[in-house]
Structure formats: structure tokens, C-alpha cells
Design an enzyme around this catalytic site. Structure first.
Site, PDB file in Angstrom:
ATOM      1  N   CYS B 102       0.635  -7.771   5.044  1.00  0.00           N
ATOM      2  CA  CYS B 102       0.677  -8.698   4.248  1.00  0.00           C
ATOM      3  C   CYS B 102       1.442  -8.690   2.410  1.00  0.00           C
ATOM      4  O   CYS B 102       2.291  -7.766   2.577  1.00  0.00           O
ATOM      5  CB  CYS B 102      -0.381  -9.549   4.490  1.00  0.00           C
ATOM      6  SG  CYS B 102      -0.688 -11.240   4.669  1.00  0.00           S
ATOM      7  N   GLY B 103       0.695  -9.389   1.700  1.00  0.00           N
ATOM      8  CA  GLY B 103       1.590  -9.844   0.648  1.00  0.00           C
ATOM      9  C   GLY B 103       1.363  -8.246  -0.511  1.00  0.00           C
ATOM     10  O   GLY B 103       1.635  -7.539  -1.353  1.00  0.00           O
TER      11      GLY B 103
END
Lengths: 318, 318
Positions: B102-103
Site C-alpha cells: 500500500c502506501g
């Protein structure tokens, strides 16, 4: 804010807890609390500790939703965590909605909450659930089963699907879909739970004649096995062999041959690059069409979709 | 035992951490440790605290694998957690393999670890990653991107896919498949990440003529929009309108019309029960075949599969 009480205990599967927490946190419509039997922190199956908000024994106001995650150790009756079943029995009757993830269904069943209801659990626990709690109607292929205000779900990651179903019930499909997108999962999975089960031959029978027949099928699933040829191999009458199959394996010889061929075909689809006609031939189904029919009947998905999902990584630029 | 160091910090997404922990725990081939910048426990995005095993600043022996989960707050440059990027810069050069969920890719990028590499992140962060770090080749449709010893993955639940890819790399496809089955997920997801993104019209343009054209498309995607008809609506020349589209929206008028129609078709498939020919007509694609072609081009899956995945629950006995 709806109050959701998540029951945790030593050995609880971390992802069974984390999936629902993540889904339910997103729409800011729930207050989630973790509760262990005595209020002490618990150690999850992966060794990571979880702090809890309260003791189950201290719960006086029934929550809106009681959510019970699982632990594969629950497959043994000795594996039940202390104090959970008693507290479920006490708290659940006043709760609006009860839900379980994975083996959590065994805890609900032990508290009598699944009697006369339809329910599911991890594919590896479905038989245990059905045998230990005959008053439960087990649906082994489902990802989520809703029976009135009771929701049960399949193994581990199915806790995410379950929680999306709760969101949909409470907040509508748009909210559920938006949360699914942010978590990068489908709102609705393709196919049931059966496709995830490990393809394996049936149990080894005790009867030596039956064992000879079963061994012949396992050794060469693509051979033209008939009741007569198997009876010859087993050196018993066809009638007697049929009885042995039904009694020990709960299947007709034809059903047994089909399930062995299905396991062979699944393994070929997973681990080889053989084209579908070759898979059909090598596993004994003869034609693509028969292969397809048997896959749809048992797994709810066609063979090419099965390969796409369980063949290793490495295509698609990875 | 391979040593896997998982980097956590306040606000980290719980499921970004729990997914990999659950996958990596299964084959008993990894020692996983959680490390925060200073060794203090962290609070995850859902409010649940995580105890950690060590401080990043205390790590002297480089782990086999460094795994960096995400936090959607990382989309703002101010949202970077204190001390993580510095420590990544220090530790990563000696690590055999670096991975992000993800991030987490934004943290790797800030530490310079993605320069000149191919990478992905949550669909909602791909643009931010590309803009803030132009030396990174962002692959917005991928679930997992492998570039040598660097693996990055899409949002949240993609941490499970990423970890299965690590298992496959280290222990082979059979182990990875078996773990996937126990967790009740696919070894390989159907389609890329684009299908999970929220269907939405493009940004509102500043130029009033362009805005008039865009509003006309949004108001009725199924109308027969041509460059000429749009220019007439906007009261400018076709040539000028084409320039405005390219400059402000980075698309030709035809591309813009197609993407607006695609968003309309996705919404119809998600929230209505209209049959495919009706969806094609109402969204302006005219025929099933065009609808199918555009879905495959942009989302990598046909329209019926899209509906199956994002239409609400309630069928299948639920």
C-alpha cells in the site's frame, strides 16, 4: 454508533480479528471493542499480543453485534478456550446480531447458538462442525451464510467478506462497495469456498478389498475404472464392493472415481501448463466438456478460472 | 529461518501489517519482528495498539527482508512518520530484499529506494507517487510488482498477495498455494488493481469552454458526442477545444468521452440489474461488444465479471 464486541482469546487467528476491525473502522459508524474472557491481553496465533478493552465477564450492556473470530485449534474439543463458551451463552441471547469468522462457528455452536440454524466455517472445519453439532445445518461451500440475525463465514480472510456483509446490512451497498474498494477486495467473491480446499484423495479405507480398489484408482485415475473392473482388482463381487464403498467411504464407486479424477485435474491445473484437453485426458475425464461440467458441479467455477486463481505467480509481468 | 523486519509507526494500517504476519507465520520458515522508529509501541489506524520487538534505530544486523506497510495518510508529504525514512535509508542498502504494502511505497520512495525502479501502491496513491517521485516508474494496474529484489504491492489486502509472492520466491509455489488455501484466498487474483478504483468523472476543468463541453458529456454520456458537437456546445472551434482537452485533461475529446462512458457503465453494473445490452446502450457504448472491448482495455476484465465482483450481496443464498 453501533457497538461491536469482538471476542478474542489466546491463540485467536490475527487476521480473523484484523480483517473485521479494518472493515468496520472505515465508515466511522461502529465502536469496536475487543473482549477477552477475563480482560487480560491475549496472544494471537502469530505471537503478536492484543490489548483488550474489556472482560467478557464484565459485559453488562449487550452489544449490537457480537463477533467471534476463530482459531484452527478449535477443531479439537480440547482446544476450546476457557470461559468463552460460558460467556457467549450468557451474553448472546440479548445481542441483536451474532457473527463468526472461521472456527468461531465452533464456539457459537458450543454455546448452542447454531442449533437449528444454517452456518458455515473454514473448509477444513466443516466436517468437524457437522459431526460435533448435528443440530447445525453446515453449508460447506459458502463464504458467508446469513440465517436471520446470525452470520457465519468461511476461513480467515472470509472475515473481510463477512464484515462487508454487515456494512451492507447496516449502511447499504454503496458504503460496503466503497469500503471494499479502499481495501482493494471484491464486494462479492467469485465462486464458493470449495475451490480453496486442498485437492486430496479420500481417506485410506480399512477393508483390504476396498483398499485394493481405491489404490488402483489413485494409481491411475485416467484408467477406465468400472464397478466390474474394480471388483476384479479387489477380488470380491461387484455387489459387495459397492456396499464397502458406501459403508466406509459414503460414496458409490462412480462418485469415488469422479472425486479422485477431480483431485487429479485440480493438481494438473495448479502445477502444470498442460492445455485443458490434455488435463481432461490425463485426469480421466476424456473431454473438456466433462471436465467443465464436473468442475462446475463440485467447485462452482470452470477449469480455466480455477487455473487462473491457483496457478503460481510469474505471469502478468511479475 | 529468514529474518523479516516489518516497519510500523503510528497510524499504520492494521491490515497492512496483519496480512503479511499471517501469511509469513504459516510455513514456520520466517522470524518476523515488528520495529518502530524508537522501539515504542505504535497505535494502528484503527486504534488498536501494536507492541514492537525492536527500535529501527537499534537494528545493526540487516534482516533478510525489510517489509514496509502503509498508511493512507502518507499521501500528504507532511504525513510521513518521524524517523522512518532516515532509518530505511540507513538499513535498506544491506538488506537482501525490500517490500512494501500500500502506501509503504511512498516511504521507500522517500528513502530513494525506488529511483529508476518499477513499483506500485494503492490505486488512490499512484498519482501522488508518480508526481512526487518522477524517477519511479509507477504501474497503477498491478497488484504486485517485482523488480529484482524489490517488491511493491497495491492497497491494504494486497499485502496478502505480496506475502504469498515472497513465500513462492523462497519456498516454491506449492507452499505458497497451500498457505493461500488455508487463508481462503487465491494464489493469483483475477485482473489488476484498476477494477477496484472508484468510477468517477474526471476533474472539473477551469476553462469555461472546456467545462461546458465536459458538463455536456457528464449530463448525458450516451448522447452521440463528437468533437464537432462538443465544440458547438462550447462555442469554440474544434481545433481549439481539442487543444483545451489535451492541455487541461491530458486526453483527446474521444478518450474523455470513453472514460466518462466507462464510469457510467461501471456504476450501472454495480448498482442496477440492467442486462448487458441495456448497460451498453445507457452508457453510450451502443453494443455489448464495444462495452466488452472497453472493459478489457481499461480494467482487464469483461463486464459480467465486473458485475459479479462489485454488485451487492444477496444473491447466492445470502
Amino acid at each position: 454508533m453501533k457497538d461491536v464486541l469482538i471476542v478474542v482469546y489466546d491463540g485467536v487467528t490475527l487476521l480473523d480479528v484484523a480483517g473485521p476491525l479494518q472493515v468496520l473502522h472505515a465508515p466511522q459508524a461502529y465502536r469496536t471493542r475487543l473482549a477477552s474472557p477475563d480482560g487480560a491481553p491475549v496472544t494471537t496465533d502469530v505471537g503478536v499480543p492484543l490489548a483488550v478493552d474489556t472482560a467478557l465477564s464484565a459485559v453488562r450492556t449487550p452489544p449490537d453485534t457480537l463477533l467471534v473470530p476463530g482459531d484452527l485449534g478449535l477443531r479439537s474439543a480440547d482446544g476450546m478456550p476457557d470461559g468463552v463458551v460460558d460467556q457467549l451463552t450468557r451474553i448472546a441471547p440479548d445481542v441483536r446480531r451474532v457473527a463468526s469468522v472461521c472456527g468461531g462457528a465452533l464456539l457459537l455452536a458450543a454455546a448452542g447458538l447454531l442449533d437449528g440454524r444454517r452456518a458455515t466455517t473454514h473448509w477444513a472445519l466443516c466436517e468437524v462442525l457437522a459431526q460435533r453439532f448435528p443440530a447445525v445445518t453446515v453449508e460447506p461451500d459458502a463464504i458467508v451464510v446469513r440465517d436471520g440475525s446470525l452470520l457465519t463465514s468461511a476461513g480467515v480472510t472470509a472475515g473481510i467478506d463477512l464484515s462487508l456483509a454487515l456494512l451492507e446490512e447496516d449502511l447499504g451497498p454503496d458504503v460496503a462497495r466503497t469500503v471494499a474498494r479502499w481495501l482493494v477486495v471484491f464486494l462479492q467473491r467469485p465462486g464458493g469456498q470449495a475451490q480453496y480446499g486442498i485437492p486430496k484423495p479420500g481417506p485410506v479405507p480399512r477393508n483390504p478389498a476396498l483398499r485394493a480398489a481405491v489404490d488402483a484408482v489413485a494409481a491411475d485415475p485416467a484408467a477406465p475404472h468400472t464397478l466390474e473392473s474394480l471388483a476384479q482388482t479387489a477380488a470380491v463381487s461387484a455387489r459387495h464392493l459397492g456396499r464397502l464403498f458406501r459403508r466406509e467411504l459414503n460414496a458409490t464407486p462412480a462418485q469415488y472415481v469422479e472425486s479422485t479424477r477431480l483431485a487429479a485435474a485440480r493438481t494438473l491445473l495448479e502445477s502444470s501448463d498442460a492445455v485443458l484437453p490434455a488435463v481432461a485426458r490425463q485426469s480421466g475425464f476424456g473431454s473438456d466438456e466433462t471436465l467443465r461440467r464436473v468442475f462446475l458441479k463440485h467447485l462452482g467455477i470452470p477449469p480455466h478460472a480455477y487455473r487462473e486463481r491457483f496457478h503460481p505467480f510469474g505471469r502478468n509481468d511479475r
